[in-house]
Scaffold this active site. Structure first.
Site, PDB file in Angstrom:
ATOM      1  N   LYS A 117       1.011  -1.275  -0.046  1.00 53.35           N
ATOM      2  CA  LYS A 117      -0.028  -0.272   0.131  1.00 53.35           C
ATOM      3  C   LYS A 117       0.838   1.187  -0.124  1.00 53.35           C
ATOM      4  O   LYS A 117       0.527   2.301  -0.464  1.00 53.35           O
ATOM      5  CB  LYS A 117      -0.950   0.133   1.178  1.00 53.35           C
ATOM      6  CG  LYS A 117      -2.028  -1.024   0.968  1.00 53.35           C
ATOM      7  CD  LYS A 117      -3.156  -0.681   1.952  1.00 53.35           C
ATOM      8  CE  LYS A 117      -4.258  -1.909   1.575  1.00 53.35           C
ATOM      9  NZ  LYS A 117      -5.269  -1.942   2.561  1.00 53.35           N
ATOM     10  N   LYS A 198      -5.109 -12.554  -7.958  1.00 50.41           N
ATOM     11  CA  LYS A 198      -6.117 -13.063  -7.194  1.00 50.41           C
ATOM     12  C   LYS A 198      -7.226 -12.185  -7.204  1.00 50.41           C
ATOM     13  O   LYS A 198      -7.204 -11.033  -7.685  1.00 50.41           O
ATOM     14  CB  LYS A 198      -5.610 -12.652  -5.456  1.00 50.41           C
ATOM     15  CG  LYS A 198      -6.345 -12.952  -4.440  1.00 50.41           C
ATOM     16  CD  LYS A 198      -6.032 -12.220  -3.251  1.00 50.41           C
ATOM     17  CE  LYS A 198      -6.888 -10.835  -3.144  1.00 50.41           C
ATOM     18  NZ  LYS A 198      -7.404 -10.678  -1.795  1.00 50.41           N
ATOM     19  N   LYS A 201     -11.553  -7.131  -5.332  1.00 43.48           N
ATOM     20  CA  LYS A 201     -12.510  -5.902  -5.774  1.00 43.48           C
ATOM     21  C   LYS A 201     -11.630  -4.675  -6.438  1.00 43.48           C
ATOM     22  O   LYS A 201     -11.987  -4.263  -7.435  1.00 43.48           O
ATOM     23  CB  LYS A 201     -13.024  -5.478  -4.385  1.00 43.48           C
ATOM     24  CG  LYS A 201     -14.103  -6.257  -3.834  1.00 43.48           C
ATOM     25  CD  LYS A 201     -14.371  -5.620  -2.542  1.00 43.48           C
ATOM     26  CE  LYS A 201     -13.446  -5.807  -1.512  1.00 43.48           C
ATOM     27  NZ  LYS A 201     -13.687  -5.955   0.048  1.00 43.48           N
TER      28      LYS A 201
HETATM   29  P1  ADP Z   1     -10.447  -8.028  -1.722  1.00 41.07           P
HETATM   30  O1  ADP Z   1      -9.047  -8.535  -2.152  1.00 41.07           O
HETATM   31  O2  ADP Z   1     -11.604  -8.302  -2.926  1.00 41.07           O
HETATM   32  O3  ADP Z   1     -10.436  -6.426  -1.412  1.00 41.07           O
HETATM   33  P2  ADP Z   1     -10.802  -8.469   0.987  1.00 41.07           P
HETATM   34  O4  ADP Z   1      -9.305  -8.033   1.201  1.00 41.07           O
HETATM   35  O5  ADP Z   1     -11.961  -7.522   1.450  1.00 41.07           O
HETATM   36  O6  ADP Z   1     -11.083  -8.640  -0.592  1.00 41.07           O
HETATM   37  O7  ADP Z   1     -11.199  -9.872   1.422  1.00 41.07           O
HETATM   38  C1  ADP Z   1     -12.226 -10.201   2.480  1.00 41.07           C
HETATM   39  C2  ADP Z   1     -12.106 -11.728   2.815  1.00 41.07           C
HETATM   40  O8  ADP Z   1     -12.019 -12.576   1.579  1.00 41.07           O
HETATM   41  C3  ADP Z   1     -10.593 -12.082   3.340  1.00 41.07           C
HETATM   42  O9  ADP Z   1     -10.630 -12.942   4.285  1.00 41.07           O
HETATM   43  C4  ADP Z   1      -9.782 -12.605   2.239  1.00 41.07           C
HETATM   44  O10 ADP Z   1      -8.588 -13.425   2.661  1.00 41.07           O
HETATM   45  C5  ADP Z   1     -10.798 -13.385   1.223  1.00 41.07           C
HETATM   46  N1  ADP Z   1     -10.642 -13.305   0.045  1.00 41.07           N
HETATM   47  C6  ADP Z   1     -10.610 -12.069  -0.905  1.00 41.07           C
HETATM   48  N2  ADP Z   1     -10.518 -12.283  -2.135  1.00 41.07           N
HETATM   49  C7  ADP Z   1     -10.120 -13.904  -2.095  1.00 41.07           C
HETATM   50  C8  ADP Z   1      -9.655 -14.591  -3.149  1.00 41.07           C
HETATM   51  N3  ADP Z   1      -9.395 -14.138  -4.559  1.00 41.07           N
HETATM   52  N4  ADP Z   1      -9.633 -15.874  -2.869  1.00 41.07           N
HETATM   53  C9  ADP Z   1      -9.404 -16.429  -1.347  1.00 41.07           C
HETATM   54  N5  ADP Z   1     -10.002 -15.619  -0.649  1.00 41.07           N
HETATM   55  C10 ADP Z   1      -9.975 -14.322  -0.834  1.00 41.07           C
END
Ligand code: ADP
Ligand code: TRP
Length: 330
Positions: A117, A198, A201
C-alpha cells in the site's frame, strides 16, 4: 472468565469496500457458514479499516448493509452468529491503543500489505496504514477468537496477531489474551478473471456472488484462458487455464472430463466458458433469491446489526476489563 476457559469461538471480518465476489465466498464466507455450527461465531463489517481507503462517506453505510445482506443470503444465520459493525463496539479502538504500546514498529514495517500500500500511495503513507494490522489484532483478540476464517492473503496478519498476543501476555506475565489460528478453505486463493492475480475488488477482475446470469456470462466469456492455445484445434493446458481451475470448484464431479476435453482439443475455450457461466449462476441462484427476499424487508439488516452490537459489546467489555486490569488501568 479467563482467556482459556471460554467456549470455542470463531471470528472474522471484511471491509465494506465493494460487491462480494466468488473469491470471498470460496476463500472465507463458506467457512463462516460452516463454522457457525460448531463455534460461537462473531462476524463483523470492518468499517473502521475501510476508512483507510473509502473516500466517499455517503457510500460507507449502504456498503455495510449490502455486505451483511450478502452474508445472510449465503447462509450466515443471525440466530446463530453475532453479526455486527466494527465501529459499533468502540472498545476495539481502546484495545488497539493498548496493544500498540507493546508492538514493535519493525514488525509492522515488515507486513507485506503495508509495503504494497505504501508503494501504491507514496504521497499518503499515513499512520493507519501501518497500524492496520494492530487494529485487526484488536478485532480478533477482543473476542477471544480461537479460529479466524480468511483467505491466504490474510495469513501474515494472523501470524502478527499471534505474536502481538504472545508479547502482550509475556509483558503481563500471564495468559490474558488467547492466540488465534487462521482457518483456510480448500480454495484459499481464488484467481481473478485476468488469470494472473488473486480475484479482488480493487483489481476489478471479479465475478460478483449475486450477479445475474447475463452479467456472469459476459464476465466469464471475457476471462483470460490458456494463452498458448491460439487455435480451436490446439491442445489446451487446463492447469494453466483459470476457467478450468474454476471448474474444479463449480463442476467437482466432472472437471477431469472437462480438462480432458481441453487437452485433446475436443472442446474449445468458448464451450468451457459457457458451461462455467451456467454452473456459477446455478450455484448462486438460491443465494440470489434469498438476497432479493432480504432486500424486500426494509430495516431487517439494521435490526440484526443492532442486536449483534449489543451482544458483541458485552463480550468486548469483559475482555477489555481483563486487559485494563493487567496493564494497571483502574
Ligand atoms: P478484496 O481483495 O477483494 O478487497 P478483501 O481483502 O476484502 O477482498 O477480503 C475479504 C476476505 O475474503 C478475506 O478473508 C480474504 O482473504 C478473502 N478473499 C478475498 N479475495 C479472495 C480470493 N481471491 N481468494 C480467496 N480468498 C479471498
Ligand atoms: N484485513 C481483512 C481484509 O482485508 C479484514 C479484517 C479486519 C479482518 N479485521 C479482521 C479479517 C479480523 C479477520 C479478522 O479482508
Amino acid at each position: 472468565m479467563s482467556a482459556t476457559a471460554a467456549p470455542h469461538r470463531v471470528l472474522s471480518g471484511m471491509q465494506p469496500t465493494g460487491r462480494m465476489h466468488i473469491g470471498h465466498y470460496f476463500g472465507a464466507l463458506r467457512n463462516y457458514v460452516r463454522m457457525q455450527e460448531q463455534y460461537r461465531a462473531f462476524y463483523f463489517v470492518a468499517d473502521l479499516h475501510a476508512l483507510t481507503t473509502v473516500d466517499e462517506p455517503a457510500e460507507l453505510w449502504p456498503s455495510v448493509i449490502a455486505m451483511v445482506a450478502d452474508w445472510i443470503a449465503a447462509g450466515v444465520d443471525p440466530e446463530r452468529a453475532t453479526i455486527f459493525v466494527q465501529s459499533h463496539v468502540p472498545e476495539v479502538a481502546e484495545l488497539h491503543w493498548i496493544l500498540s504500546t507493546t508492538t514493535p514498529l519493525g514488525w509492522l514495517e515488515r507486513v507485506p500489505t503495508f509495503k504494497e500500500k505504501s508503494a501504491q500511495h507514496p504521497d499518503n503513507i499515513n499512520y493507519a496504514l501501518l497500524g492496520y494490522p494492530v487494529l485487526q489484532s484488536a478485532d480478533i483478540l477482543l473476542y477471544d477468537a480461537d479460529r479466524v476464517p480468511v483467505g491466504d492473503d490474510q495469513l501474515a496478519h494472523l501470524e502478527l496477531t499471534r505474536e502481538i498476543a504472545r508479547r502482550f501476555n509475556h509483558r503481563c506475565g500471564k495468559p490474558v489474551l488467547r492466540e488465534p489460528k487462521a482457518e483456510l478453505t480448500d480454495t484459499p486463493r481464488v484467481m481473478g478473471l485476468d488469470g494472473v492475480n488473486k480475484m479482488s475488488k480493487s483489481r476489478g477482475n471479479y465475478i460478483p456472488m449475486t450477479g445475474d446470469p447475463e452479467e456472469v456470462r459476459k464476465l466469464v466469456m471475457g476471462a483470460v484462458t490458456d494463452e498458448t492455445r491460439a487455435y480451436r484445434t490446439d491442445p489446451g493446458h487446463p492447469e494453466k487455464c483459470n476457467v478450468c481451475q474454476l471448474h474444479r470448484v463449480f463442476s467437482p464431479g466432472e472437471y477431469e472430463a472437462i480438462w480432458e476435453g481441453e487437452r485433446t482439443a475436443t472442446t474449445g475455450c468458448v464451450d468451457t466458458k459457457k458451461l462455467l457461466a451456467e454452473r456459477i449462476s446455478t450455484y448462486f441462484e438460491p443465494m440470489r433469491a434469498r438476497r432479493l427476499e432480504i432486500e424486500a424487508r426494509p430495516g431487517y439488516v439494521e435490526e440484526v446489526l443492532e442486536k449483534g452490537a449489543a451482544t458483541a459489546r458485552a463480550v468486548a467489555r469483559e475482555t477489555l476489563g481483563r486487559v485494563k486490569e493487567a496493564v494497571g488501568l483502574r
